[in-house]
Write a protein that holds these residues in place. Structure first.
Motif, mmCIF file in Angstrom:
data_model
loop_
_atom_site.group_PDB
_atom_site.id
_atom_site.type_symbol
_atom_site.label_atom_id
_atom_site.label_comp_id
_atom_site.label_asym_id
_atom_site.label_seq_id
_atom_site.Cartn_x
_atom_site.Cartn_y
_atom_site.Cartn_z
ATOM 1 N N ALA A 118 0.821 -1.212 0.000
ATOM 2 C CA ALA A 118 0.000 0.000 0.000
ATOM 3 C C ALA A 118 0.850 1.255 0.000
ATOM 4 C CB ALA A 118 -0.922 0.001 1.219
ATOM 5 N N PHE A 119 0.395 2.254 -0.745
ATOM 6 C CA PHE A 119 0.957 3.598 -0.659
ATOM 7 C C PHE A 119 0.187 4.333 0.431
ATOM 8 C CE2 PHE A 119 2.364 2.347 -4.838
ATOM 9 C CZ PHE A 119 3.610 2.944 -4.944
ATOM 10 N N VAL A 120 0.923 4.831 1.414
ATOM 11 C CA VAL A 120 0.302 5.435 2.590
ATOM 12 C C VAL A 120 0.836 6.852 2.772
ATOM 13 C CG1 VAL A 120 0.038 5.280 5.096
ATOM 14 C CG2 VAL A 120 -0.034 3.199 3.696
ATOM 15 N N GLY A 121 -0.094 7.812 2.718
ATOM 16 C CA GLY A 121 0.292 9.197 2.940
ATOM 17 C C GLY A 121 -0.158 9.733 4.275
ATOM 18 N N ASP A 122 -1.169 9.093 4.857
ATOM 19 C CA ASP A 122 -1.687 9.534 6.150
ATOM 20 C C ASP A 122 -2.384 8.374 6.834
ATOM 21 O OD1 ASP A 122 -4.192 9.253 4.859
ATOM 22 O OD2 ASP A 122 -4.234 11.374 4.313
ATOM 23 N N ASP A 154 -5.585 3.161 7.489
ATOM 24 C CA ASP A 154 -6.831 2.533 7.931
ATOM 25 C C ASP A 154 -7.457 1.721 6.799
ATOM 26 O OD1 ASP A 154 -6.655 3.571 10.478
ATOM 27 O OD2 ASP A 154 -7.915 5.313 10.037
ATOM 28 N N ALA A 155 -7.482 2.299 5.598
ATOM 29 C CA ALA A 155 -8.067 1.599 4.457
ATOM 30 C C ALA A 155 -7.290 0.326 4.135
ATOM 31 C CB ALA A 155 -8.116 2.525 3.246
ATOM 32 N N ALA A 176 -3.017 -4.411 15.032
ATOM 33 C CA ALA A 176 -4.020 -5.084 14.207
ATOM 34 C C ALA A 176 -3.590 -6.485 13.797
ATOM 35 C CB ALA A 176 -4.310 -4.246 12.957
ATOM 36 N N GLY A 177 -2.435 -6.931 14.281
ATOM 37 C CA GLY A 177 -1.955 -8.266 13.950
ATOM 38 C C GLY A 177 -1.293 -8.364 12.590
ATOM 39 N N VAL A 178 -0.816 -7.229 12.083
ATOM 40 C CA VAL A 178 -0.188 -7.188 10.762
ATOM 41 C C VAL A 178 1.247 -6.707 10.918
ATOM 42 C CG1 VAL A 178 -0.256 -6.155 8.460
ATOM 43 C CG2 VAL A 178 -2.391 -6.710 9.630
#
Length: 283
Positions: free
Chosen positions: A58-62, A67-68, A109-111
């Motif tokens: 995933a690309f995560v900026g915030d 969450d998504a 979250a177990g990840v």
């Protein structure tokens, strides 16, 4: 596996893609949430039937992006996430705090989260990334995709002593490896072309070094967690095409080749051996 099989009148369906992975003996599947053909999470219920492990890229900026990605991971029962962080700040301590917060939220979250080495992200530059590692909590490790650095930093062949030191610093924090092969001018090359032999040999050697570092940390920690290798051959525009837009090579066949090479590199790391390389390629 987007846009495969090569040269076919229609692409594989999601079910056919999963069947191909199982038939070829793969242990799992990685879902890139930024891909054009990303499946909806509920469509991947078949993963449980196939007993394939899953990971989310995933690309995560915030935090909303995270969450998504975590919701997607929960639905498909993914236990690993590779994050390409889109936070840009000259204050590396601030960046490190953000990454550590994401890492802790994933863990809750177990990840298990890994930070990918990727262009146009907070790890865009190999030298900046090694500086970031000096202030980043030791629990946060890397998903190593060297294609971005070899191309983005226009690595010479052989790499300079300074770049070799940078690579060693990355490998010391490696948690997984990605299998795309690059040259200093192309981020994803077809395999088996004579002009690419030296680059293929370079990557094979780097995979051994990365696997060796991962296994050494596993032994220190007493961990039995399997090591993730993702072939990750992208469709266009990653894949080079001819003037008619047709890809130059069969990415599925190359996926199997990369998988076999990764197994060879892993075995070399396990046994503390090396693969002999020469200007003519790998042997």
């Amino acid at each position: 596996m987007e846009d495969l099989p090569w040269g076919a009148p229609r692409p594989w369906t999601l079910a056919e893609q999963l069947d191909q992975l199982v038939a070829a003996g793969f242990d799992g599947v990685a879902v890139d949430l930024g891909a054009r053909g990303r499946p909806e999470a509920h469509e991947l219920a078949a993963l449980r039937r196939h007993r394939l492990r899953s990971a989310v890229f995933a690309f995560v900026g915030d935090d909303a992006d995270l969450d998504a990605a975590l919701r997607y991971a929960e639905i498909i029962d993914a236990d690993r996430m590779v994050v390409c962080g889109r936070v840009f700040d000259h204050d590396l301590t601030s960046v490190a705090h953000t990454v550590l917060r994401w890492h802790r939220r994933c863990a809750a979250a177990g990840v298990a989260m890994q930070l990918e080495t990727h262009r146009n992200t907070l790890t865009d530059d190999i030298r900046t990334t090694t500086r970031l590692l000096q202030v980043l909590d030791a629990d946060v490790n890397l998903a190593i995709d060297l294609s971005h650095y070899v191309c983005g930093s226009e690595f010479p062949l052989p790499p300079t002593a300074e770049l070799e030191g940078q690579l060693d610093a990355l490998f010391a924090r490696a948690e997984s490896v990605q299998g795309r092969i690059a040259t200093r001018c192309q981020v994803q090359i077809p395999l088996g072309f004579p002009q690419h032999r030296e680059w293929e040999a370079l990557f094979q050697d780097c995979w051994i070094r990365a696997f060796t570092a991962i296994l050494e940390r596993r032994r220190r920690d007493g961990s039995l967690e399997p090591v993730l290798f993702c072939t990750e051959l992208g469709t266009t525009p990653y894949a080079i095409t001819d003037r008619n837009g047709r890809e130059l090579s069969d990415r599925w066949a190359e996926t199997l080749t990369l998988r076999d090479r990764a197994e060879t590199a892993y075995a070399a790391a396990v046994h503390g051996t090396s693969i002999t390389t020469s200007r003519g390629g790998m042997h």
